[in-house]
Enzyme design. Structure first.
Site, PDB file in Angstrom:
ATOM      1  N   GLY A  63       8.750   4.844  12.944  1.00  0.00           N
ATOM      2  CA  GLY A  63       9.080   6.262  12.853  1.00  0.00           C
ATOM      3  C   GLY A  63      10.273   6.684  13.690  1.00  0.00           C
ATOM      4  CB  SER A  64      13.237   5.007  15.158  1.00  0.00           C
ATOM      5  OG  SER A  64      13.908   4.434  14.059  1.00  0.00           O
ATOM      6  CG  ASN A  65      15.290   6.588  10.404  1.00  0.00           C
ATOM      7  OD1 ASN A  65      16.458   6.942  10.519  1.00  0.00           O
ATOM      8  ND2 ASN A  65      14.931   5.305  10.328  1.00  0.00           N
TER       9      ASN A  65
ATOM     10  CG  MET B  50       7.096  -0.198   4.807  1.00  0.00           C
ATOM     11  SD  MET B  50       8.885  -0.246   4.511  1.00  0.00           S
ATOM     12  CE  MET B  50       9.092  -1.997   4.201  1.00  0.00           C
ATOM     13  NE  ARG B  51       0.678   1.080   1.296  1.00  0.00           N
ATOM     14  CZ  ARG B  51       0.305  -0.176   1.093  1.00  0.00           C
ATOM     15  NH1 ARG B  51       0.397  -0.703  -0.120  1.00  0.00           N
ATOM     16  NH2 ARG B  51      -0.172  -0.902   2.071  1.00  0.00           N
TER      17      ARG B  51
ATOM     18  CG  ASN C  58      13.489   5.446   0.400  1.00  0.00           C
ATOM     19  OD1 ASN C  58      12.767   5.442   1.397  1.00  0.00           O
ATOM     20  ND2 ASN C  58      14.027   4.334  -0.083  1.00  0.00           N
TER      21      ASN C  58
ATOM     22  CG  HIS D  88      17.576   0.768   0.937  1.00  0.00           C
ATOM     23  ND1 HIS D  88      16.369   0.087   0.943  1.00  0.00           N
ATOM     24  CD2 HIS D  88      18.535  -0.168   0.724  1.00  0.00           C
ATOM     25  CE1 HIS D  88      16.603  -1.202   0.726  1.00  0.00           C
ATOM     26  NE2 HIS D  88      17.905  -1.377   0.591  1.00  0.00           N
TER      27      HIS D  88
HETATM   28  C1  GRF Z   1      14.565   2.136   8.158  1.00  0.00           C
HETATM   29  O1  GRF Z   1      15.471   1.075   8.403  1.00  0.00           O
HETATM   30  C2  GRF Z   1      14.666   2.585   6.725  1.00  0.00           C
HETATM   31  O2  GRF Z   1      15.936   2.414   6.185  1.00  0.00           O
HETATM   32  C3  GRF Z   1      13.691   1.672   6.031  1.00  0.00           C
HETATM   33  O3  GRF Z   1      12.631   1.524   6.942  1.00  0.00           O
HETATM   34  C4  GRF Z   1      13.131   1.651   8.269  1.00  0.00           C
HETATM   35  C5  GRF Z   1      12.258   2.608   8.998  1.00  0.00           C
HETATM   36  O4  GRF Z   1      12.516   2.613  10.368  1.00  0.00           O
HETATM   37  N1  GRF Z   1      13.298   2.217   4.765  1.00  0.00           N
HETATM   38  P1  GRF Z   1      11.760   3.625  11.322  1.00  0.00           P
HETATM   39  O5  GRF Z   1      10.260   3.474  11.081  1.00  0.00           O
HETATM   40  O6  GRF Z   1      12.231   5.018  11.020  1.00  0.00           O
HETATM   41  O7  GRF Z   1      12.119   3.205  12.716  1.00  0.00           O
END
Ligand code: GRF
Length: 212
Positions: A12-14, A90-91, A107, A109
């Protein structure tokens, strides 16, 4: 308020980047719900720390993907989310969810689509030997990373650069690109494609109000 639901399976860093840079700070954006398929995912802890409601929908042998997605869609509807952001979810999603939120599911990527779709775009790009890679934000459809592209940013792969270093640089780029795209949605600057086209129009003429 522009209400965002974030779906995440992992660290969840994003999600954190959205919380740090947008949540209650820019363009009336509020993260209203965090959904995960993985009980105990770090993303859920980050949400709880920020006092954001969470909902977990683990895979269950007697529940079909469609039934799970319908339940997720109900939770998102109850949260009145305007936008659904997959940030490391991841689904793949199924029609019972996607049809409820047309052009409202995006999404992130970690490669320049349509190159290197799938679960490890960073490794796949590196092993292929590309010299330039990057990140993509796109609308979600039923395919694997196949929906219309909203924004891409690139970086040059260093000579002899390894997975760890490239991964860190990709993530740092993601943490800038994803909040910016959410800001663009919240301010009405993203126009979905017309019928029969894949072209997404994005008006990026005004500077971001995010404090980078
Ligand atoms: C990211 O690299 C995103 O592009 C991919 O999954 C990763 C998620 O990273 N779909 P985080 O959980 O947000 O750290």
């Amino acid at each position: 308020m522009y209400r965002v639901a974030v779906m995440a399976s992992g660290s969840g860093s994003n999600l954190q980047a959205i919380l740090d840079r947008l949540h209650h700070q820019v363009a009336g954006v509020e993260v209203a719900l965090v959904v995960s398929d993985v009980p105990g995912a770090l993303a859920l802890e980050r949400a709880e720390r920020a006092d954001i409601p969470t909902a977990v929908f683990p895979v269950h042998p007697h529940v079909t993907r469609e039934e799970r997605d319908r339940a997720i869609a109900d939770a998102i509807t109850a949260a009145s989310a305007d936008l659904i952001v997959l940030a490391g979810y991841m689904r793949m999603l199924t029609p019972p969810l996607l049809e409820r939120f047309p052009w409202r599911v995006i999404n992130l990527h970690p490669a320049l689509l349509p190159a290197f779709p799938g679960t490890d775009g960073i490794r796949d790009a590196l092993e292929y030997g590309v010299k330039v890679t990057g990140v993509t934000v796109h609308f979600v459809d039923e395919g694997m990373d196949t929906g219309p592209i909203i924004r891409q940013e690139s970086l040059t792969v260093g000579e002899g650069e390894g997975r760890v270093s490239l991964g860190e640089r990709i993530h740092a780029l993601e943490h800038r690109v994803l909040p910016r795209v959410v800001e663009l949605f919240a301010t009405g600057k993203v126009q979905p494609p017309e019928r029969g086209s894949r072209l997404v129009r994005v008006d990026d003429s005004e500077p971001s109000r995010i404090d980078w």
